[in-house]
Design a protein around this motif. Structure first.
Motif, short mmCIF file in Angstrom:
data_model
loop_
_atom_site.label_atom_id
_atom_site.label_comp_id
_atom_site.label_asym_id
_atom_site.label_seq_id
_atom_site.Cartn_x
_atom_site.Cartn_y
_atom_site.Cartn_z
N LEU A 257 47.70 -42.66 58.12
CA LEU A 257 47.91 -41.23 58.26
C LEU A 257 48.12 -40.68 56.86
O LEU A 257 48.90 -41.22 56.08
CB LEU A 257 49.14 -40.93 59.13
CG LEU A 257 49.05 -41.37 60.59
CD1 LEU A 257 50.36 -41.07 61.30
CD2 LEU A 257 47.90 -40.70 61.30
N GLY A 258 47.42 -39.61 56.55
CA GLY A 258 47.50 -39.06 55.21
C GLY A 258 48.38 -37.84 55.12
O GLY A 258 48.63 -37.15 56.10
N THR A 259 48.81 -37.60 53.91
CA THR A 259 49.53 -36.38 53.57
C THR A 259 48.66 -35.64 52.57
O THR A 259 48.17 -36.23 51.61
CB THR A 259 50.90 -36.70 52.94
OG1 THR A 259 51.66 -37.46 53.87
CG2 THR A 259 51.65 -35.43 52.58
N GLN A 260 48.47 -34.36 52.80
CA GLN A 260 47.64 -33.59 51.87
C GLN A 260 48.53 -32.91 50.85
O GLN A 260 49.55 -32.31 51.18
CB GLN A 260 46.81 -32.54 52.60
CG GLN A 260 45.88 -31.81 51.64
CD GLN A 260 45.02 -30.78 52.31
OE1 GLN A 260 45.38 -30.24 53.33
NE2 GLN A 260 43.88 -30.50 51.71
N LEU B 163 47.91 -34.13 40.26
CA LEU B 163 47.64 -34.75 41.56
C LEU B 163 47.27 -36.22 41.41
O LEU B 163 47.74 -37.07 42.18
CB LEU B 163 46.53 -34.01 42.29
CG LEU B 163 46.89 -32.66 42.89
CD1 LEU B 163 45.67 -32.02 43.54
CD2 LEU B 163 48.01 -32.79 43.89
N LEU B 164 46.44 -36.54 40.43
CA LEU B 164 46.07 -37.94 40.22
C LEU B 164 47.28 -38.77 39.80
O LEU B 164 47.43 -39.92 40.23
CB LEU B 164 44.95 -38.03 39.18
CG LEU B 164 43.60 -37.49 39.65
CD1 LEU B 164 42.61 -37.45 38.49
CD2 LEU B 164 43.06 -38.30 40.80
N ALA B 165 48.15 -38.21 38.98
CA ALA B 165 49.37 -38.92 38.60
C ALA B 165 50.26 -39.17 39.81
O ALA B 165 50.83 -40.25 39.97
CB ALA B 165 50.12 -38.13 37.51
N ILE C 119 52.41 -42.85 44.06
CA ILE C 119 52.54 -43.20 45.48
C ILE C 119 51.92 -44.56 45.74
O ILE C 119 52.50 -45.41 46.42
CB ILE C 119 51.89 -42.11 46.37
CG1 ILE C 119 52.71 -40.82 46.29
CG2 ILE C 119 51.78 -42.58 47.82
CD1 ILE C 119 52.04 -39.62 46.93
N GLU C 120 50.74 -44.81 45.19
CA GLU C 120 50.09 -46.10 45.41
C GLU C 120 50.88 -47.24 44.77
O GLU C 120 50.94 -48.34 45.31
CB GLU C 120 48.66 -46.09 44.90
CG GLU C 120 47.93 -47.36 45.29
CD GLU C 120 46.46 -47.35 44.98
OE1 GLU C 120 45.80 -48.34 45.32
OE2 GLU C 120 45.96 -46.38 44.39
N ALA C 121 51.52 -46.99 43.63
CA ALA C 121 52.33 -48.03 43.00
C ALA C 121 53.51 -48.41 43.88
O ALA C 121 53.90 -49.58 43.95
CB ALA C 121 52.81 -47.56 41.62
#
Length: 73
Positions: free
Chosen positions: A39-42, A53-55, A60-62
Motif C-alpha cells: 500500500l502506497g502513500t502519495q 521527494l527523492l531524498a 523511507i526505503e533505508a
C-alpha cells in the motif's frame, strides 16, 4: 467538459491534481497488508521539489526496504 474533468478526478483526485498543477509527486510503498500486498502513500512536493521527494523516498526505503519483497501467490 466540466463533467468529464470531475468524473476523471473522482477516481484519482490527488494524482491528477499534482499533474495539473505541475507539482512533483510520488507514491512510496509504506505498508503491507497481511497478504503482503503493498500500500502506497502519495507525497506531493512544491514546484521544483523533486530533489526533496527523492531524498524522502531514499530515507523511507533505508528504514523499511521494500525492493526485495513480493506478495505471496
Amino acid at each position: 467538459w466540466e463533467r468529464a474533468v470531475i468524473a476523471n478526478l473522482a477516481a484519482t483526485p490527488y494524482t491528477q491534481l499534482a499533474n495539473i498543477t505541475g507539482r512533483p509527486a510520488m507514491s512510496v510503498p509504506t505498508y503491507r497488508t497481511p497478504e503482503g500486498l503493498p500500500l502506497g502513500t502519495q507525497f506531493v512536493g512544491p514546484l521544483g521539489g523533486e530533489g526533496a521527494l527523492l531524498a524522502l523516498a531514499a530515507q523511507i526505503e533505508a528504514e523499511r526496504p521494500w525492493a526485495h519483497l513480493e506478495p505471496a501467490l
